[in-house]
Design an enzyme around this catalytic site. Structure first.
Site, PDB file in Angstrom:
ATOM      1  N   TYR A 145      81.952  16.513  12.073  1.00 29.12           N
ATOM      2  CA  TYR A 145      83.318  16.594  11.716  1.00 29.12           C
ATOM      3  C   TYR A 145      83.726  14.928  11.468  1.00 29.12           C
ATOM      4  CZ  TYR A 145      88.216  17.160  12.144  1.00 29.12           C
ATOM      5  OH  TYR A 145      89.889  17.008  12.160  1.00 29.12           O
ATOM      6  N   ASP A 240      80.037   7.152  11.317  1.00 28.53           N
ATOM      7  CA  ASP A 240      81.265   7.682  11.758  1.00 28.53           C
ATOM      8  C   ASP A 240      81.121   7.328  13.396  1.00 28.53           C
ATOM      9  OD1 ASP A 240      83.363   8.900  13.073  1.00 28.53           O
ATOM     10  OD2 ASP A 240      83.366  10.770  11.676  1.00 28.53           O
ATOM     11  N   LYS A 268      89.567   7.071  19.032  1.00 30.70           N
ATOM     12  CA  LYS A 268      89.497   7.652  20.480  1.00 30.70           C
ATOM     13  C   LYS A 268      89.455   6.598  21.433  1.00 30.70           C
ATOM     14  CE  LYS A 268      87.578  11.995  18.578  1.00 30.70           C
ATOM     15  NZ  LYS A 268      87.840  13.333  19.185  1.00 30.70           N
TER      16      LYS A 268
HETATM   17  N1  PMP Z   1      85.273  11.700  13.143  1.00 30.81           N
HETATM   18  C1  PMP Z   1      84.681  11.915  14.324  1.00 30.81           C
HETATM   19  C2  PMP Z   1      83.194  11.861  14.792  1.00 30.81           C
HETATM   20  C3  PMP Z   1      85.518  12.733  15.251  1.00 30.81           C
HETATM   21  O1  PMP Z   1      85.291  13.360  16.164  1.00 30.81           O
HETATM   22  C4  PMP Z   1      87.011  12.916  14.974  1.00 30.81           C
HETATM   23  C5  PMP Z   1      87.825  13.747  16.058  1.00 30.81           C
HETATM   24  N2  PMP Z   1      87.432  14.622  16.692  1.00 30.81           N
HETATM   25  C6  PMP Z   1      87.424  12.516  13.719  1.00 30.81           C
HETATM   26  C7  PMP Z   1      86.635  11.650  12.904  1.00 30.81           C
HETATM   27  C8  PMP Z   1      88.878  12.376  13.619  1.00 30.81           C
HETATM   28  O2  PMP Z   1      89.712  11.618  14.356  1.00 30.81           O
HETATM   29  P1  PMP Z   1      91.213  11.822  14.561  1.00 30.81           P
HETATM   30  O3  PMP Z   1      91.318  13.429  15.325  1.00 30.81           O
HETATM   31  O4  PMP Z   1      91.710  10.621  15.446  1.00 30.81           O
HETATM   32  O5  PMP Z   1      91.984  11.840  13.346  1.00 30.81           O
END
Ligand code: PMP
Length: 432
Positions: A145, A240, A268
């Site tokens: 994701y 990511d 995060k």
């Molecule tokens: N990339 C990864 C690997 C994630 O786990 C997440 C959120 N779970 C996101 C992007 C998106 O981050 P946000 O919810 O802060 O938009």
């Protein structure tokens, strides 16, 4: 345990907020239904709900909470920032300080830019990669994701070297055609894709250690191969690290694994519990971003003093000696304990773990990619989730999620959790 207040608040929420939740992952749809618990207070490793129940928290707010809830150093930093005004729309000293901190922790970040979420960070790395390469397509890995921008809400096509299809209503087929999705840990599939579309591909987007279909490590040599063949094709490698940055070591998964991407997206943990995202990478790539270059990206809230102060304070806590050793020790205890119980009660389950993050999959098979994670038994996970919650253990309501430990958890919390798991597996084994 009763949850009457949560039930009535959830009914009220459903009247006013779509689905009763402000992010679909919070609903209990994936665990056979039920009422999401309304938490009132978080302190250290514990949650207290509106009905007066307490829980050991392993959700960690889906990753950001690594110091425990309401860590005093972070709380003080946020209070001070609020007292000085929450938003300026001008540069601040704090932003310089935090950019330098991130750069010295993750050397591949030659230049950074702060945004407000992981979604924004990933979305922008892709835009910048397209601007830099003059190419349109991206490659991503199934089950990873990357936020909810249109481009990454695309599922795999029917074979490894096929174009994607929209994974959400509202994402157009044209956008999906720019995205190729292949299995994680499959360097051959990447090679096939690069052979077929190499000169159209702007970037390969990858979680260096997967957090989104459970914690899944890259196979030995996989990330090195990704770098090698992607660069041969003239495309960029984007990591990511929204989940992984500062989760397993002080720095990114890239530090731990000794691999270097061209660009990195983060979020995060680096916000210490407040909204944040950041992206960065090689200076010649990052200089394509406005105001220096043609790739536009902006943000009213970006670099706001509260988020940046919380981020700095969080990293200061993580810099203290013994942080990751403690997370490793707690994680190992939890993993060993769960494995023992799995064996004792002959539960078809397996644990994947890195440091203080683990996933319990209800499958006998080792999990190395999304297909294997997806085989994890839904019914068994649902039983496990609800029985653990009843005993005051708060997990994410999804079979794909990680359990996130914090430095506020204690050995005693792990023992309590294992006693709850013992009772849970015992009851489950009676119906297997
Ligand atoms: N990339 C990864 C690997 C994630 O786990 C997440 C959120 N779970 C996101 C992007 C998106 O981050 P946000 O919810 O802060 O938009």
């Amino acid at each position: 345990m009763h949850t009457k207040q949560s039930e009535s608040l959830y009914n009220e929420a459903c009247e006013h907020i779509v689905g009763g939740v402000n992010s679909p992952s919070r609903s209990f749809k994936g665990v056979g239904g039920g009422t999401p618990i309304f938490m009132e207070k978080g302190e250290g490793a514990y949650f207290y709900d509106v009905d007066g129940n307490s829980y050991i928290d392993f959700l960690g707010a889906y990753g950001p909470i690594i110091t425990g809830h309401a860590h005093p150093h972070i709380t003080q930093a946020i209070t001070k920032a609020a007292e000085n005004g929450t938003l300026y729309g001008t540069p601040t000293v704090l932003e310089n300080q935090f950019a330098k901190m991130l750069k010295s922790a993750i050397p591949s970040l030659e230049k950074v830019r702060f945004v407000n979420s992981g979604t924004e960070a990933v979305m922008t790395t892709v835009r910048v990669a397209r601007a830099y390469t003059g190419r349109n397509k991206i490659v991503k890995f199934a089950g990873c994701y990357h936020g909810h921008s249109d481009l990454v809400l695309v599922a795999a096509g029917s074979g490894p070297a096929t174009l994607g299809s929209p994974d959400s209503a509202g994402v157009t087929a044209n956008i999906a055609e720019e995205v190729i999705t292949i299995p994680f840990n499959d360097a051959e599939a990447l090679k096939e894709v690069l052979d077929k579309w190499g000169d159209e591909i702007a970037a390969v987007l990858v979680e260096p250690i997967v957090g989104n279909f459970g914690i899944v490590d890259p196979a030995p040599g996989f990330l090195e191969k990704v770098n090698e063949i992607t660069h041969q094709a003239g495309a960029l490698v984007i990591y990511d690290e929204v989940i992984t940055a500062f989760r397993f070591t002080y720095g990114g998964a890239q530090n731990l694994l000794n691999v270097t991407p061209d660009m990195t997206a983060m979020g995060k943990i680096i916000g210490g519990g407040l909204p944040i995202g950041a992206y960065g990478g090689r200076v010649d790539i990052m200089e394509n971003v406005a105001p220096l270059g043609p790739a536009y990206q902006a943000g009213t809230m970006s670099g706001n003093p509260a988020s940046i102060s919380a981020g700095i304070a969080c990293l200061e806590v993580l810099q203290q000696e013994g942080t990751y050793e403690k997370l490793e020790s707690l994680g190992a205890q939890l993993e060993d304990g769960l494995n023992q119980l799995i064996q004792d009660y002959s539960i078809p389950a397996t644990v994947n773990r890195r440091c203080g993050a683990l996933t319990l999959f209800f499958t006998n098979q080792k999990v190395t990619n999304y297909e294997e994670a997806d085989n994890s038994n839904d019914e068994l996970f649902q039983q496990f989730f609800h029985k653990m919650l009843q005993q005051g253990i708060n997990l994410a309501p999804s079979k794909y999620e990680a359990w996130f430990l914090t430095i506020a958890h204690t050995d005693e919390d792990i023992q309590k959790t294992l006693r709850a798991a013992d009772q849970t597996f015992k009851e489950m084994s009676e119906n297997l």
